[in-house]
Motif scaffolding. Structure first.
Motif, PDB file in Angstrom:
ATOM      1  N   LYS A 198      30.005  36.988  40.650  1.00 45.07           N
ATOM      2  CA  LYS A 198      30.072  36.911  42.060  1.00 45.07           C
ATOM      3  C   LYS A 198      28.806  37.060  42.935  1.00 45.07           C
ATOM      4  N   ARG A 228      48.619  43.744  37.829  1.00 45.29           N
ATOM      5  CA  ARG A 228      48.098  43.835  39.063  1.00 45.29           C
ATOM      6  C   ARG A 228      49.046  42.887  39.768  1.00 45.29           C
ATOM      7  N   ASP A 265      44.608  40.039  36.432  1.00 41.81           N
ATOM      8  CA  ASP A 265      44.024  38.731  37.476  1.00 41.81           C
ATOM      9  C   ASP A 265      42.666  38.281  36.421  1.00 41.81           C
TER      10      ASP A 265
HETATM   11 MG    MG Z   1      38.379  41.258  41.517  1.00 40.78          MG
END
Ligand code: MG
Ligand code: ATP
Length: 193
Positions: free
Chosen positions: A47, A133, A108
């Protein structure tokens, strides 16, 4: 000798929300874990471009959110380490003969596991706990791993969505525990863009 059963749930927690916390506490009870550490990623390699709040602020929110909750703890272990954040390094730091380590992930995350750093070593060291999820494949268990499925009530909450809500001036109360909301308000996080 009974081994300690330790759960690690890594995340950017940008910000922490009830999805993370319900996943952690559900996995703790389902797998009889002694403790679950919410491991705040310092510089998460997946990220690099999207993390908004500084690591210390994300940690402060997690700490506030866990306060008073038995067996769920905020961990700074990845903040104390320089460089990129890899789960394998954390597992190597925390492993002991008398400890069994469970890595808790939302469903995920399962499809990204093959891209993880030194994944072959990680696979040998931990049991994966895969929590349901929303919008992710149900009961997704990866091949080749020791893995357990953890059923959890679907909570359609994500940090990305919460950041947008805050920026748009919409309420996030109860989606984020109030002590953590106080931290993000005091720091003025996520209010623009
Ligand atoms: Mg995430
Ligand atoms: P972002 O939208 O920024 O990716 P996120 O809400 O997915 O944020 P992360 O910090 O990426 O939060 O997630 C950390 C871990 O928590 C991951 O394993 C993720 O699958 C899990 N998780 C996050 N939200 C939920 C949820 N609502 N239900 C179950 N698991 C969740």
């Amino acid at each position: 000798m009974t081994r300690e059963r330790l759960g690690l749930m890594g995340g950017t927690f940008d910000p922490v929300h009830i999805g993370h916390l319900v996943a952690a506490s559900t996995a703790r009870v389902a797998l009889q874990l002694d403790r679950v550490l919410l491991v705040v990623a310092g510089d998460p390699w997946q990220k690099h471009d999207t993390v908004v709040a500084p690591a210390e602020a994300r940690y402060e929110m997690v700490l506030a959110a866990c306060d008073g909750t038995d067996g769920i703890e905020a961990s700074r272990i990845e903040l104390e380490r320089a460089g990129l954040t890899y789960t394998i390094d954390t597992v190597e730091e925390l492993r002991r003969p008398e400890r069994e380590i469970f890595v808790i992930v939302g469903a995920d995350v399962v499809r990204t596991l093959d891209t993880w750093h030194r994944v072959d070593e990680l696979r040998d060291l931990v049991t994966l706990a895969v929590v349901d999820r929303e919008h992710a494949a149900p009961r997704a268990l990866p091949e080749g791993w020791r893995a357990e499925h953890v059923a959890m009530p679907g909570l359609d909450v994500s940090s990305s969505d919460l950041r947008l809500r805050i920026a748009a001036g919409q309420p996030v109360d109860f989606l984020i525990p109030s002590p953590a909301v106080r931290v993000l308000r005091a720091r003025g996080l996520y209010t623009s863009g």
